[in-house]
Design a protein around this motif. Structure first.
Motif, PDB file in Angstrom:
ATOM      1  N   ALA A  93       1.004  -0.910  -0.143  1.00  0.00           N
ATOM      2  CA  ALA A  93       0.137  -0.252   0.124  1.00  0.00           C
ATOM      3  C   ALA A  93       0.613   1.423  -0.200  1.00  0.00           C
ATOM      4  CB  ALA A  93      -1.045  -0.023   1.548  1.00  0.00           C
ATOM      5  N   ARG A  94       1.630   1.110   0.834  1.00  0.00           N
ATOM      6  CA  ARG A  94       3.386   2.851   1.249  1.00  0.00           C
ATOM      7  C   ARG A  94       3.741   2.937  -0.813  1.00  0.00           C
ATOM      8  NH1 ARG A  94       5.288   0.669   4.779  1.00  0.00           N
ATOM      9  NH2 ARG A  94       7.167  -0.065   3.169  1.00  0.00           N
ATOM     10  N   GLN A  95       4.378   1.628  -1.051  1.00  0.00           N
ATOM     11  CA  GLN A  95       4.966   1.795  -2.236  1.00  0.00           C
ATOM     12  C   GLN A  95       3.579   2.218  -2.973  1.00  0.00           C
ATOM     13  OE1 GLN A  95       7.261   2.595  -0.886  1.00  0.00           O
ATOM     14  NE2 GLN A  95       9.268   0.954  -1.254  1.00  0.00           N
ATOM     15  N   LEU A  96       2.697   1.812  -3.560  1.00  0.00           N
ATOM     16  CA  LEU A  96       1.655   1.803  -4.273  1.00  0.00           C
ATOM     17  C   LEU A  96       1.445   3.036  -3.929  1.00  0.00           C
ATOM     18  CD1 LEU A  96      -1.101  -0.674  -4.830  1.00  0.00           C
ATOM     19  CD2 LEU A  96       0.615  -0.223  -5.976  1.00  0.00           C
ATOM     20  N   GLN A  97       1.447   4.424  -3.370  1.00  0.00           N
ATOM     21  CA  GLN A  97       0.582   5.293  -3.099  1.00  0.00           C
ATOM     22  C   GLN A  97       1.728   6.561  -4.016  1.00  0.00           C
ATOM     23  OE1 GLN A  97      -0.601   6.988   1.021  1.00  0.00           O
ATOM     24  NE2 GLN A  97      -0.908   4.227   1.553  1.00  0.00           N
ATOM     25  N   ASN A 111      12.546  13.366  11.880  1.00  0.00           N
ATOM     26  CA  ASN A 111      12.825  11.754  12.704  1.00  0.00           C
ATOM     27  C   ASN A 111      11.733  10.659  11.553  1.00  0.00           C
ATOM     28  OD1 ASN A 111      14.503   9.564  13.594  1.00  0.00           O
ATOM     29  ND2 ASN A 111      12.846  10.167  15.718  1.00  0.00           N
ATOM     30  N   GLU A 112      11.910   9.590  11.255  1.00  0.00           N
ATOM     31  CA  GLU A 112      10.837   9.177  10.476  1.00  0.00           C
ATOM     32  C   GLU A 112      11.153   7.071  10.681  1.00  0.00           C
ATOM     33  OE1 GLU A 112       8.174   9.779   8.968  1.00  0.00           O
ATOM     34  OE2 GLU A 112       8.619  11.795   8.360  1.00  0.00           O
ATOM     35  N   PRO A 113       9.705   6.192  11.219  1.00  0.00           N
ATOM     36  CA  PRO A 113       9.717   5.422  11.655  1.00  0.00           C
ATOM     37  C   PRO A 113      10.963   4.911  10.515  1.00  0.00           C
ATOM     38  CG  PRO A 113       7.951   5.759  11.513  1.00  0.00           C
ATOM     39  CD  PRO A 113       8.701   7.057  11.075  1.00  0.00           C
ATOM     40  N   THR A 114      11.070   3.012  10.519  1.00  0.00           N
ATOM     41  CA  THR A 114      12.286   2.448   9.447  1.00  0.00           C
ATOM     42  C   THR A 114      11.492   1.380   9.060  1.00  0.00           C
ATOM     43  OG1 THR A 114      13.889   2.066  10.256  1.00  0.00           O
ATOM     44  CG2 THR A 114      14.175   3.930   9.284  1.00  0.00           C
ATOM     45  N   ASN A 133       6.595   5.417   6.567  1.00  0.00           N
ATOM     46  CA  ASN A 133       5.541   6.203   6.687  1.00  0.00           C
ATOM     47  C   ASN A 133       5.781   6.482   4.565  1.00  0.00           C
ATOM     48  OD1 ASN A 133       4.457   6.964   8.425  1.00  0.00           O
ATOM     49  ND2 ASN A 133       5.494   7.779   9.204  1.00  0.00           N
ATOM     50  N   PRO A 134       4.436   7.089   3.730  1.00  0.00           N
ATOM     51  CA  PRO A 134       5.078   7.083   2.387  1.00  0.00           C
ATOM     52  C   PRO A 134       5.677   8.758   1.627  1.00  0.00           C
ATOM     53  CG  PRO A 134       2.318   7.062   2.819  1.00  0.00           C
ATOM     54  CD  PRO A 134       3.018   6.995   4.307  1.00  0.00           C
ATOM     55  N   GLN A 135       5.016   9.503   2.777  1.00  0.00           N
ATOM     56  CA  GLN A 135       6.063  10.857   2.891  1.00  0.00           C
ATOM     57  C   GLN A 135       6.600  11.194   3.918  1.00  0.00           C
ATOM     58  OE1 GLN A 135       2.074  12.708   2.201  1.00  0.00           O
ATOM     59  NE2 GLN A 135       2.996  13.916   0.168  1.00  0.00           N
ATOM     60  N   ILE A 136       7.631  11.921   3.587  1.00  0.00           N
ATOM     61  CA  ILE A 136       8.763  12.146   5.130  1.00  0.00           C
ATOM     62  C   ILE A 136       8.911  14.081   5.589  1.00  0.00           C
ATOM     63  CG2 ILE A 136      11.079  12.475   4.554  1.00  0.00           C
ATOM     64  CD1 ILE A 136      10.236   9.819   3.285  1.00  0.00           C
ATOM     65  N   GLY A 137       8.220  14.116   6.102  1.00  0.00           N
ATOM     66  CA  GLY A 137       8.644  15.539   6.585  1.00  0.00           C
ATOM     67  C   GLY A 137       9.532  16.365   6.350  1.00  0.00           C
ATOM     68  N   VAL A 138       9.325  17.482   5.959  1.00  0.00           N
ATOM     69  CA  VAL A 138      10.136  18.684   6.620  1.00  0.00           C
ATOM     70  C   VAL A 138       9.968  19.719   6.280  1.00  0.00           C
ATOM     71  CG1 VAL A 138       9.710  18.758   3.883  1.00  0.00           C
ATOM     72  CG2 VAL A 138      11.933  18.904   4.774  1.00  0.00           C
ATOM     73  N   VAL A 139      10.859  20.459   7.094  1.00  0.00           N
ATOM     74  CA  VAL A 139      11.191  22.092   7.897  1.00  0.00           C
ATOM     75  C   VAL A 139      11.593  22.484   7.230  1.00  0.00           C
ATOM     76  CG1 VAL A 139      11.314  23.014   9.853  1.00  0.00           C
ATOM     77  CG2 VAL A 139       9.451  20.474  10.480  1.00  0.00           C
ATOM     78  N   LEU A 140      10.479  23.778   6.794  1.00  0.00           N
ATOM     79  CA  LEU A 140      12.050  25.499   6.224  1.00  0.00           C
ATOM     80  C   LEU A 140      11.996  25.769   7.401  1.00  0.00           C
ATOM     81  CD1 LEU A 140      10.736  23.238   3.512  1.00  0.00           C
ATOM     82  CD2 LEU A 140      11.205  25.521   2.458  1.00  0.00           C
TER      83      LEU A 140
END
Length: 638
Positions: free
Chosen positions: A221-225, A456-459, A546-553
């Motif tokens: 599901a993650r990779q298809l997203q 910081n993302e779960p692997t 997670n399908p997307q990774i958080g980023v802060v500017l």
């Protein structure tokens, strides 16, 4: 002549000496070319393996087909309303057969319930004719309207290799990729290994796409997203179609404006320009490969502006990583000297040359190229320009950037729809292989300084420690890449799921910066919207759960804005619309969408600057690399 070579060091690697060939361009007249919408309709067709093996259990108590149905439903729910989406299956109708494939749902504006019902009715049954199904899937995707360029995606989901032998899937994917601009084949391997995985990797590589590994239902599901969202969020091209020539004598003439062309591996494209003796000409080229397509560290995009046999400016941008393609932009200037008298100061016919340098086994598809061409008139007679600003000063690597809680924002797909933001802290999410774009207004005397923080993302389960990268690039309003000065900033970082940070910035904006020597100073010579591009490497798809990774500017626009470019200009009056705490509208419309304004006026100071928008843009390239810039200055021939 100014020669700029940007070499990027891939994370953990050193890039050796690199060849850099530039483009030749003739500059156009002062009449702006009409801005045309060059983006075709993007579309997606999912090709689902419905062969007998999909009836096997997946280890979770469900069959592989049941998990695939659930994953497809998750994708359908995440797609935007109306996005053209279809579903094709193979191996679903007969026990045996190498032509057993069927279009279950045509590629039409998204019908969520209809597509879910369609996939629910599919029963695993027969053989695995992958090559034949890919041929049919390519025909399912609608062609872009005449003169437009869109991304057409085939997303293949399979739990095994082709069982029919002919046509060979890798050869089919390669031919499809060569036959048209904008077609990609992504593959997702569901619980595959050995030869099956190798074949799916081969199909994706040959088809300008990416292979995504899915060892279980959750990862499927993650990779298809991820794959489907890259189809939706592809770079939105804009410009008037033009066809550059292979030789100078056949080059089409450009006037200031924004254009679209295509370029193949090892190819040069020539364009003619007519320039006066006093205006600064800015030219950019942005190449837009399919995200994640195969590239080599030394693959490059080069631009060159020439007058007769004299090179006025050269610039080459390298990928400097091999995780996969991202937009790559190269840009050049023709700046008349203070005293004149050189060949490149004269009025007359010039040429822009854009060249794509590729290794033999790199992506062989033609790439869309967005070109911009802009002219800036000199300051009025009697106006003394403010002193140049070649130093980073208070905006160096150690400068303070805003703290506090971030506000949500959604970056654009490219220069044309970059999201306008100001000083502050902003939060977004991006996909592996994706580049997000933001636009920050910067005035006379001001400079841009920012940090990018990857979350910081779960692997994923079984993560083996592979590294990817995060990278950023800042561009001037005329799309010139700047700011990575040797040792000054850290424009890239290793990403492995743990927090990671990079930083970048510009010198203060000053009219006379155009007469400096450093490549990170010369382009920072007019106020306007500066672009920030943030990229996450393709290999992050093997790391993050997670399908997307958080980023802060964390963005800072430093210094008081001056009323104009002239010496002694007062501080500008604040505008009623100035707000640092709210995202602005996306860039839009014609050459304004290219980050140019029609006229930048410093009326209070008597220093009106005319900027006629148009730029030759080559795709921006995010690197997993440490950037170093080398400048070589030689005398132009008389």
């Amino acid at each position: 002549m100014r020669t700029t070579t940007r070499r990027r060091t891939a994370v953990g690697m050193t890039v050796g000496a690199v060849l850099a060939l530039m483009l030749t361009t003739p500059a156009g007249s002062a009449t702006a070319a009409p801005a045309a919408e060059g983006t075709g309709r993007n579309s997606l067709v999912m090709v689902l393996d419905s062969s007998g093996s999909m009836a096997d259990g997946d280890g979770s108590g469900r069959t592989r087909m049941e998990s695939a149905r659930s994953a497809v439903g998750t994708v359908v729910d995440s797609l935007p309303d109306g996005y053209p989406t279809g579903l094709r299956v193979y191996g679903a109708d007969r026990d045996r057969g190498c032509t057993d494939t069927r279009l279950v749902t045509p590629v039409e504006p998204l019908d969520r319930s209809g597509l879910k019902q369609a996939v629910a009715s599919v029963k695993p049954k027969g053989d695995t004719p992958i090559g034949y199904a890919l041929q049919k899937a390519a025909a399912d995707l609608p062609q872009a309207p005449a003169g437009a360029i869109g991304t057409r995606t085939i997303l293949l989901i399979s739990d095994g290799e082709d069982s029919c032998g002919t046509p060979k899937p890798c050869e089919v994917a390669e031919q499809l990729a060569k036959d048209g601009v904008g077609l990609r084949v992504d593959t997702v391997g569901f619980q595959v290994r050995g030869r099956a995985r190798e074949q799916l990797e081969c199909i994706a590589e040959a088809g300008n796409g990416r292979y995504y590994d899915a060892p279980d239902a959750a990862s499927l599901a993650r990779q298809l997203q991820r794959a489907s969202q890259l189809s939706v969020d592809g770079y939105r091209l804009k410009g008037t179609r033009v066809e550059g020539a292979a030789t100078r004598d056949r080059a089409p003439k450009l006037v200031p404006g924004q254009y679209l062309d295509t370029i193949g591996p090892g190819e040069q494209r020539h364009y003619a320009l007519d320039l006066d003796a006093v205006s600064t000409a800015s030219l950019s080229a942005t190449a837009v490969p399919q995200p994640g397509a195969k590239v080599d560290m030394l693959d490059a995009l080069s631009t060159r502006v020439e007058r007769d046999d004299s090179r006025c400016d050269l610039h080459t941008e390298f990928f400097s990583q091999h995780e996969g393609a991202t937009p790559l932009t190269s840009a050049v200037l023709r700046v008349p000297s203070d005293k004149g008298g050189r060949t490149c100061d004269e009025a007359g016919r010039y040429h822009l040359v854009v060249e794509r340098k590729s290794q033999e086994d790199s992506d062989a598809a033609r790439w869309p190229v967005e070109l911009t061409f802009g002219l800036e008139a000199p300051l009025p007679k009697g106006t003394t320009a403010a002193q140049s600003q070649p130093e980073y000063g208070k905006g160096d690597k150690d400068a303070a950037v805003p703290a506090g809680d971030p506000k949500d924002v959604r970056g654009g797909t490219g220069f044309n729809d970059a999201r306008e933001i100001g000083s502050g802290v902003w939060r977004d999410r991006l996909l592996p292989s994706q580049t997000l774009w933001y636009r920050v207004p910067v005035g006379w005397g001001q400079q841009l300084r920012y940090d990018v923080e990857f979350a910081n993302e779960p692997t994923v389960k079984g993560y083996g420690g592979a590294n990817s990268y995060g990278a950023s690039q800042v561009y001037t309003p005329s799309r010139h890449p700047v700011g990575g000065g040797t040792g000054e900033f850290d424009p890239s970082t290793v990403y492995n799921g743990r927090p990671a940070k990079l930083n970048l910035g510009t010198v203060p904006v000053a009219w006379t910066n155009r007469h400096e020597h450093h490549p990170n100073v010369i382009p920072v010579h007019t106020k306007g919207g500066f672009y920030i591009a943030v990229t996450l490497g393709a290999r992050a798809a093997e790391i993050a759960e997670n399908p997307q990774i958080g980023v802060v500017l964390r963005v800072a626009v430093l210094g008081d804005e001056l009323a104009g470019p002239q010496h002694g200009a007062p501080v500008a009056e604040p505008k009623a619309t100035d707000r640092d705490d709210s995202p602005g509208r996306a860039d839009s419309g014609g050459t304004g969408g290219a980050g140019w304004t029609g006229t930048a006026a410093a009326a209070a100071a008597g220093g009106a600057v005319v900027l006629i928008a148009g730029t030759v843009l080559v795709l921006v390239r995010r690197r997993a690399a440490t950037r170093s810039a080398t400048t070589e200055t030689t005398r132009r021939s008389a």
